[in-house]
Scaffold this motif. Structure first.
Motif, PDB file in Angstrom:
ATOM      1  N   LYS A  28       0.851  -1.194   0.000  1.00  0.00           N
ATOM      2  CA  LYS A  28       0.000   0.000   0.000  1.00  0.00           C
ATOM      3  C   LYS A  28       0.889   1.247   0.000  1.00  0.00           C
ATOM      4  O   LYS A  28       0.440   2.335   0.319  1.00  0.00           O
ATOM      5  N   ASN A  29       2.164   1.060  -0.337  1.00  0.00           N
ATOM      6  CA  ASN A  29       3.152   2.145  -0.357  1.00  0.00           C
ATOM      7  C   ASN A  29       3.348   2.783   1.007  1.00  0.00           C
ATOM      8  O   ASN A  29       3.520   3.993   1.129  1.00  0.00           O
ATOM      9  N   GLU A  30       3.324   1.935   2.018  1.00  0.00           N
ATOM     10  CA  GLU A  30       3.593   2.378   3.385  1.00  0.00           C
ATOM     11  C   GLU A  30       4.011   1.161   4.202  1.00  0.00           C
ATOM     12  O   GLU A  30       3.769   0.023   3.792  1.00  0.00           O
ATOM     13  N   PRO A  31       4.661   1.397   5.357  1.00  0.00           N
ATOM     14  CA  PRO A  31       5.034   0.260   6.212  1.00  0.00           C
ATOM     15  C   PRO A  31       3.808  -0.583   6.599  1.00  0.00           C
ATOM     16  O   PRO A  31       2.662  -0.158   6.446  1.00  0.00           O
ATOM     17  N   THR A  32       4.086  -1.762   7.116  1.00  0.00           N
ATOM     18  CA  THR A  32       3.054  -2.750   7.430  1.00  0.00           C
ATOM     19  C   THR A  32       2.924  -2.954   8.942  1.00  0.00           C
ATOM     20  O   THR A  32       3.675  -2.389   9.717  1.00  0.00           O
ATOM     21  N   ALA A  33       2.017  -3.836   9.317  1.00  0.00           N
ATOM     22  CA  ALA A  33       1.851  -4.202  10.730  1.00  0.00           C
ATOM     23  C   ALA A  33       2.863  -5.277  11.148  1.00  0.00           C
ATOM     24  O   ALA A  33       2.843  -5.728  12.279  1.00  0.00           O
ATOM     25  N   GLY A  34       3.753  -5.675  10.237  1.00  0.00           N
ATOM     26  CA  GLY A  34       4.773  -6.686  10.543  1.00  0.00           C
ATOM     27  C   GLY A  34       5.097  -7.562   9.353  1.00  0.00           C
ATOM     28  O   GLY A  34       6.048  -8.340   9.383  1.00  0.00           O
ATOM     29  N   CYS A  35       4.328  -7.436   8.293  1.00  0.00           N
ATOM     30  CA  CYS A  35       4.571  -8.212   7.073  1.00  0.00           C
ATOM     31  C   CYS A  35       5.645  -7.547   6.227  1.00  0.00           C
ATOM     32  O   CYS A  35       6.204  -6.519   6.590  1.00  0.00           O
ATOM     33  N   ILE A  36       5.875  -8.143   5.071  1.00  0.00           N
ATOM     34  CA  ILE A  36       6.748  -7.589   4.045  1.00  0.00           C
ATOM     35  C   ILE A  36       5.850  -7.294   2.854  1.00  0.00           C
ATOM     36  O   ILE A  36       5.042  -8.143   2.471  1.00  0.00           O
ATOM     37  N   SER A  37       5.977  -6.097   2.288  1.00  0.00           N
ATOM     38  CA  SER A  37       5.142  -5.764   1.132  1.00  0.00           C
ATOM     39  C   SER A  37       5.998  -5.223  -0.005  1.00  0.00           C
ATOM     40  O   SER A  37       6.991  -4.544   0.221  1.00  0.00           O
ATOM     41  N   ILE A  38       5.588  -5.570  -1.227  1.00  0.00           N
ATOM     42  CA  ILE A  38       6.247  -5.101  -2.443  1.00  0.00           C
ATOM     43  C   ILE A  38       5.154  -4.705  -3.439  1.00  0.00           C
ATOM     44  O   ILE A  38       3.986  -5.071  -3.254  1.00  0.00           O
ATOM     45  N   PRO A  39       5.502  -3.975  -4.499  1.00  0.00           N
ATOM     46  CA  PRO A  39       4.486  -3.597  -5.486  1.00  0.00           C
ATOM     47  C   PRO A  39       3.700  -4.803  -5.997  1.00  0.00           C
ATOM     48  O   PRO A  39       4.254  -5.904  -6.150  1.00  0.00           O
ATOM     49  N   GLU A  40       2.415  -4.585  -6.273  1.00  0.00           N
ATOM     50  CA  GLU A  40       1.532  -5.696  -6.644  1.00  0.00           C
ATOM     51  C   GLU A  40       2.024  -6.466  -7.862  1.00  0.00           C
ATOM     52  O   GLU A  40       1.972  -7.697  -7.877  1.00  0.00           O
ATOM     53  N   GLU A  41       2.509  -5.785  -8.898  1.00  0.00           N
ATOM     54  CA  GLU A  41       2.991  -6.498 -10.082  1.00  0.00           C
ATOM     55  C   GLU A  41       4.185  -7.391  -9.749  1.00  0.00           C
ATOM     56  O   GLU A  41       4.301  -8.502 -10.253  1.00  0.00           O
ATOM     57  N   ASP A  42       5.079  -6.895  -8.861  1.00  0.00           N
ATOM     58  CA  ASP A  42       6.212  -7.716  -8.427  1.00  0.00           C
ATOM     59  C   ASP A  42       5.736  -8.893  -7.585  1.00  0.00           C
ATOM     60  O   ASP A  42       6.265  -9.998  -7.684  1.00  0.00           O
ATOM     61  N   MET A  43       4.713  -8.647  -6.755  1.00  0.00           N
ATOM     62  CA  MET A  43       4.156  -9.716  -5.917  1.00  0.00           C
ATOM     63  C   MET A  43       3.521 -10.794  -6.783  1.00  0.00           C
ATOM     64  O   MET A  43       3.660 -11.984  -6.514  1.00  0.00           O
ATOM     65  N   LYS A  44       2.843 -10.379  -7.838  1.00  0.00           N
ATOM     66  CA  LYS A  44       2.221 -11.340  -8.746  1.00  0.00           C
ATOM     67  C   LYS A  44       3.290 -12.218  -9.406  1.00  0.00           C
ATOM     68  O   LYS A  44       3.122 -13.433  -9.521  1.00  0.00           O
ATOM     69  N   LYS A  45       4.410 -11.609  -9.821  1.00  0.00           N
ATOM     70  CA  LYS A  45       5.509 -12.402 -10.401  1.00  0.00           C
ATOM     71  C   LYS A  45       6.083 -13.360  -9.360  1.00  0.00           C
ATOM     72  O   LYS A  45       6.376 -14.514  -9.671  1.00  0.00           O
ATOM     73  N   LEU A  46       6.274 -12.871  -8.143  1.00  0.00           N
ATOM     74  CA  LEU A  46       6.830 -13.696  -7.071  1.00  0.00           C
ATOM     75  C   LEU A  46       5.950 -14.901  -6.775  1.00  0.00           C
ATOM     76  O   LEU A  46       6.432 -16.024  -6.686  1.00  0.00           O
ATOM     77  N   ILE A  47       4.658 -14.679  -6.636  1.00  0.00           N
ATOM     78  CA  ILE A  47       3.753 -15.762  -6.256  1.00  0.00           C
ATOM     79  C   ILE A  47       3.653 -16.813  -7.375  1.00  0.00           C
ATOM     80  O   ILE A  47       3.420 -17.991  -7.106  1.00  0.00           O
ATOM     81  N   LYS A  48       3.864 -16.396  -8.617  1.00  0.00           N
ATOM     82  CA  LYS A  48       3.868 -17.340  -9.745  1.00  0.00           C
ATOM     83  C   LYS A  48       5.188 -18.123  -9.807  1.00  0.00           C
ATOM     84  O   LYS A  48       5.231 -19.237 -10.314  1.00  0.00           O
ATOM     85  N   TRP A  49       6.266 -17.540  -9.284  1.00  0.00           N
ATOM     86  CA  TRP A  49       7.602 -18.144  -9.359  1.00  0.00           C
ATOM     87  C   TRP A  49       7.836 -19.184  -8.280  1.00  0.00           C
ATOM     88  O   TRP A  49       8.414 -20.233  -8.522  1.00  0.00           O
ATOM     89  N   VAL A  50       7.377 -18.901  -7.066  1.00  0.00           N
ATOM     90  CA  VAL A  50       7.720 -19.742  -5.921  1.00  0.00           C
ATOM     91  C   VAL A  50       7.086 -21.134  -6.031  1.00  0.00           C
ATOM     92  O   VAL A  50       5.950 -21.285  -6.430  1.00  0.00           O
ATOM     93  N   ASP A  51       7.899 -22.138  -5.688  1.00  0.00           N
ATOM     94  CA  ASP A  51       7.353 -23.512  -5.662  1.00  0.00           C
ATOM     95  C   ASP A  51       7.764 -24.231  -4.393  1.00  0.00           C
ATOM     96  O   ASP A  51       7.664 -25.409  -4.272  1.00  0.00           O
TER      97      ASP A  51
END
Length: 187
Positions: free
Chosen positions: A164-187
């Motif tokens: 959300k372009n701001e710090p989190t409650a304890g998670c790690i966040s990255i831009p949504e397009e990068d997150m979409k690539k990451l979630i498709k890559w991880v196995d």
């Protein structure tokens, strides 16, 4: 501080010899709320950077995973596995099993509950995340193994998710397009 990949090779090979994928999240210091997330893949015996994303960690920075407490707004530092993939959005084509978040899904954060730090399909009351109401930041989510053993008071719901372009409650966040690539890559 981002470790030198040659130094990292030895540690990853020693601790996780069969691992061929690593998500490396680096922060400047314990008080930093910004991070750099690198996707590393082992190719021909060497770790290769496949993607770099700028993102965020907790509003109050980070803490060693063994010392982190619930509700501190700090991201736990340590080595964790990815346990599951989920999201409000439809499965973007993950290799990892994917759970689509629907109404009625929660993450239980009640210390005394048998389902503490677990996905549940009915409202546990008390401290919990109402997953389907988290908005676009939860379009794509990877659940880490932080506090997998459900130790009381350590907290949970430590995810990698869209920013959300701001710090989190304890998670790690990255831009949504990068997150979409990451979630498709991880196995």
């Amino acid at each position: 501080v981002v470790p030198d990949l040659n130094t990292l090779d030895g540690r990853l090979d020693k601790d996780y010899g069969d691992t061929t994928q690593v998500i490396l999240v680096s922060v400047e210091d314990y008080n930093s709320t910004a991070c750099v997330l690198k996707i590393l893949e082992k190719i021909d015996g060497k770790w290769v950077v496949k993607q770099v994303s700028k993102g965020y960690v907790g509003y109050k920075g980070s803490a060693d995973g063994d010392e982190r407490k619930q509700d501190t707004l700090k991201t736990p530092l340590g080595i964790y596995k990815i346990l599951s993939a989920m999201g409000i959005a439809e499965d973007p084509g993950t290799i990892f099993p994917y759970i689509q978040i629907k109404e009625g899904m929660y993450w239980d954060l009640n210390d005394d509950s048998d389902t503490y730090n677990r996905l549940v399909y009915s409202d546990p009351g008390g401290d919990r995340e109402v997953l389907w109401k988290m908005g676009a930041q939860y379009n794509y989510v990877l659940n880490t193994s932080y506090n997998e053993d459900q130790t009381k008071g350590k907290g949970g719901a430590i995810f990698i998710h869209a920013s959300k372009n701001e710090p989190t409650a304890g998670c790690i966040s990255i831009p949504e397009e990068d997150m979409k690539k990451l979630i498709k890559w991880v196995d």
